[in-house]
Design an enzyme around this catalytic site. Structure first.
Site, PDB file in Angstrom:
ATOM      1  N   GLU A 128      -3.019   8.617  -5.136  1.00 49.24           N
ATOM      2  CA  GLU A 128      -3.329   7.959  -6.412  1.00 49.24           C
ATOM      3  C   GLU A 128      -4.554   8.622  -7.038  1.00 49.24           C
ATOM      4  OE1 GLU A 128      -3.718   3.712  -5.933  1.00 49.24           O
ATOM      5  OE2 GLU A 128      -1.741   3.494  -5.017  1.00 49.24           O
ATOM      6  N   ARG A 175       0.856  -1.181   0.000  1.00 46.47           N
ATOM      7  CA  ARG A 175       0.000   0.000   0.000  1.00 46.47           C
ATOM      8  C   ARG A 175       0.894   1.234   0.000  1.00 46.47           C
ATOM      9  NH1 ARG A 175      -3.898  -2.089  -1.841  1.00 46.47           N
ATOM     10  NH2 ARG A 175      -5.876  -2.533  -0.807  1.00 46.47           N
ATOM     11  N   HIS A 233      -0.939   1.029 -10.007  1.00 45.22           N
ATOM     12  CA  HIS A 233      -1.666   0.099  -9.134  1.00 45.22           C
ATOM     13  C   HIS A 233      -2.284  -1.052  -9.948  1.00 45.22           C
ATOM     14  CE1 HIS A 233      -3.571  -0.006  -4.910  1.00 45.22           C
ATOM     15  NE2 HIS A 233      -3.547  -1.226  -5.402  1.00 45.22           N
TER      16      HIS A 233
END
Length: 326
Positions: free
Chosen positions: A265, A236, A284
């Site tokens: 993000e 993460r 991601h």
């Protein structure tokens, strides 16, 4: 206890996201209510017994939680469940499961790829190719390199297996040390992290985001790493302090980084990480293989059939710890 009546299943998706593939198979098993924000979730939750969450960044569930009057089970279609771990849910009797196992191999392949790209200097080769420049140089061997995997769960185990397959030496870091693990050279306790950082050639973050891991990789951690080491984060984003990482890269405290997750993000277009020649960036996507969305629905359905028959669910999340155990 089995559930004889047709249950109500709420599916929470991100705004604008299409229905999950395979949703008709879910509809065949119960009344499906779709939600995508706090307002629609407040309408859907009353009488819902089961919930499938595909938006792992959602804050809507905490906001609409008072409407969850009959909820028994929440399934997150992600490995990380940090966004779901708000106090009211943690303190409730609602069972939480996750998508443990779906993304493990794909993420491990991504990590192996980035380690080999660094060893064979592919980031520079691709820049030279784009500039039509022929520049011969020697590169590293991957065999014999020390790999430290921070988070020795199911994803970390797959990473260790692939690292071993190419002759690397994978060590793990977990809550407790353990010996005799066939996939890791050794698994060390969290307290030994900094000792292990000092000898690792590649440091892979495969840990969940918890209060204990948030900001774990900061200036102190980067200073403990070898100057030749590369950091790979597929866990993460908030586990890494981005500002400290930038400083470490600029000062040459570490040799490079491969990042699939970020504190913010999407990563802003003007972020300095984009321009760094020793950094590999992806949006991601390390676990997202072709067909992953349907695989997530199929996994939910397998667990749902167990729940409907009163059986034991798999991938139980320990709500206090914030992740699923073995």
């Amino acid at each position: 206890m089995s559930h004889d009546q047709k249950p109500v299943i709420t599916v929470l998706t991100a705004p604008g996201e299409p229905e999950p593939p395979g949703i008709d198979a879910v509809r065949a098993r119960g009344e499906v209510r779709l939600a995508w924000d706090e307002e629609t979730l407040r309408e859907a939750l009353p009488d819902s017994q089961v919930m499938m969450v595909t938006d792992f960044r959602t804050e809507a569930l905490e906001a609409a939680w008072p409407m969850a009057d009959k909820l028994e089970w929440i399934h997150a279609t992600s490995a990380g469940v940090d966004a779901l771990m708000f106090p009211a849910l943690i303190d409730s009797d609602v069972t939480v499961t996750n998508a443990r196992g779906i993304f493990d191999r794909s993420i491990a392949e991504y990590v192996l790829c980035t380690m080999l790209m660094f060893a064979k200097d592919f980031p520079r080769s691709m820049r030279l190719q784009a500039g039509h420049k022929w520049k011969h140089r020697d590169t590293e061997r991957a065999e014999g390199r020390e790999v430290l995997i921070v988070g020795a769960g199911s994803i970390g185990r797959q990473i260790a297996r692939l690292a071993r397959a190419v002759g690397m030496n994978p060590h793990g870091v977990a809550r407790r040390a353990r010996s005799g693990d066939e996939d890791f050279v050794a698994v060390h306790a969290n307290e030994q992290l900094f000792d292990q950082l000092a000898v690792a050639d590649f440091v892979v973050i495969a840990a969940p985001l918890t209060p204990q891991t948030e900001g774990l990789f900061d200036q102190k951690a980067f200073a403990a790493m070898k100057k030749e080491a590369r950091l790979i984060n597929i866990g993460r984003g908030p586990i890494v302090n981005t500002r400290d990482l930038l400083d470490a890269l600029n000062k040459g405290e570490i040799a490079g980084a491969a990042l699939d997750v970020f504190e913010e993000e999407p990563l802003p277009e003007d972020h300095p990480l984009w321009e760094m020649g020793n950094v590999i960036l992806t949006p991601h996507m390390s676990g997202d293989f072709i067909g992953w969305r349907r695989a997530l629905t199929d996994q939910f359905l397998e667990n749902f059939d167990r729940w409907h028959k009163g059986g034991e669910l798999f991938n139980h999340v320990d709500k206090k710890l914030g992740y699923a155990g073995s």
